[in-house]
Design an enzyme around this catalytic site. Sequence first.
Site, PDB file in Angstrom:
ATOM      1  CG  LEU A 101       6.195  65.593  74.848  1.00 24.16           C
ATOM      2  CD1 LEU A 101       5.989  66.877  74.042  1.00 24.16           C
ATOM      3  CD2 LEU A 101       6.330  64.404  73.907  1.00 24.16           C
ATOM      4  CG  ASP A 102      12.885  63.326  76.139  1.00 22.36           C
ATOM      5  OD1 ASP A 102      13.210  64.402  75.609  1.00 22.36           O
ATOM      6  OD2 ASP A 102      12.978  62.234  75.549  1.00 22.36           O
ATOM      7  NE  ARG A 103      16.131  68.661  81.654  1.00 21.17           N
ATOM      8  CZ  ARG A 103      15.831  69.514  82.644  1.00 21.17           C
ATOM      9  NH1 ARG A 103      15.783  70.815  82.390  1.00 21.17           N
ATOM     10  NH2 ARG A 103      15.600  69.078  83.852  1.00 21.17           N
ATOM     11  CG  ASP A 104      17.278  66.741  75.663  1.00 21.60           C
ATOM     12  OD1 ASP A 104      17.461  67.918  76.007  1.00 21.60           O
ATOM     13  OD2 ASP A 104      17.950  65.792  76.112  1.00 21.60           O
ATOM     14  CB  THR A 105      10.880  65.415  73.244  1.00 16.48           C
ATOM     15  OG1 THR A 105      11.796  64.320  73.172  1.00 16.48           O
ATOM     16  CG2 THR A 105       9.794  65.231  72.194  1.00 16.48           C
TER      17      THR A 105
END
Length: 234
Positions: A101-105
Amino acid sequence: MKLLRHIANLGYGSRREVAAWFRDGRISDTHGNMLDEDARIAPGDVRLDGEPLDPPPGLVVLLHKPVGYTCSTKDPGRLIYDLLPRRFRYRDPLLSPVGRLDRDTSGLLLLTDDGGLLHRIISPKARIAKHYEAELAEDLRGDEAALFASGTLLLDAEKTPLLPAQLAVLTPRRARLTLHEGRYHQVRRMFAATGNRVTALHRARVGALTLDGLAPGQWRALDAADVQRVFAGD
């Protein structure tokens, strides 16, 4: 495997450090009897400072990843491993994210040291359903569900169309999207292809496995029944 090596591989400390713990009497059985490093005993019956050891290799962890954390062991900034016991990042085999999951998810993230299980889950052939909830910068146009379900959407720099995905509209700017593959930043790129932008993204479910009440930053080890839920549901 020798008990000393087993404890070191769980990430508690180096072999030299663990050897010193044996000499100091910190490692015992369930009855409090001190053990030596060559003891033949089931790992589940071993205690370190009176506490049971972590599960052996085959560990699967469910983490509610908050926004702002990176799925890495080395990147600068906050890492998902900061949310787990420090020793977890030193396990051998490595405890790795199952996909990212990316940093903003935010949302459901699995980690495991079972390489076979990891590849079974992320294999394109598995087509495990992953459920995301997205907040959008603009109102939905109304044709997104048909487009995403068509199996014809081709993202920029891709040569293969996306598999059909299911969209459920929650509000004009909120939607639930179910994917059966995991391409790079897929949800964000899908909405970008419609001229919209994802402002917040949360993974709520993988297969039939949910966060089950875990608050952001909390985690728990999964049992065999939990793991089977990953391969169930749609």
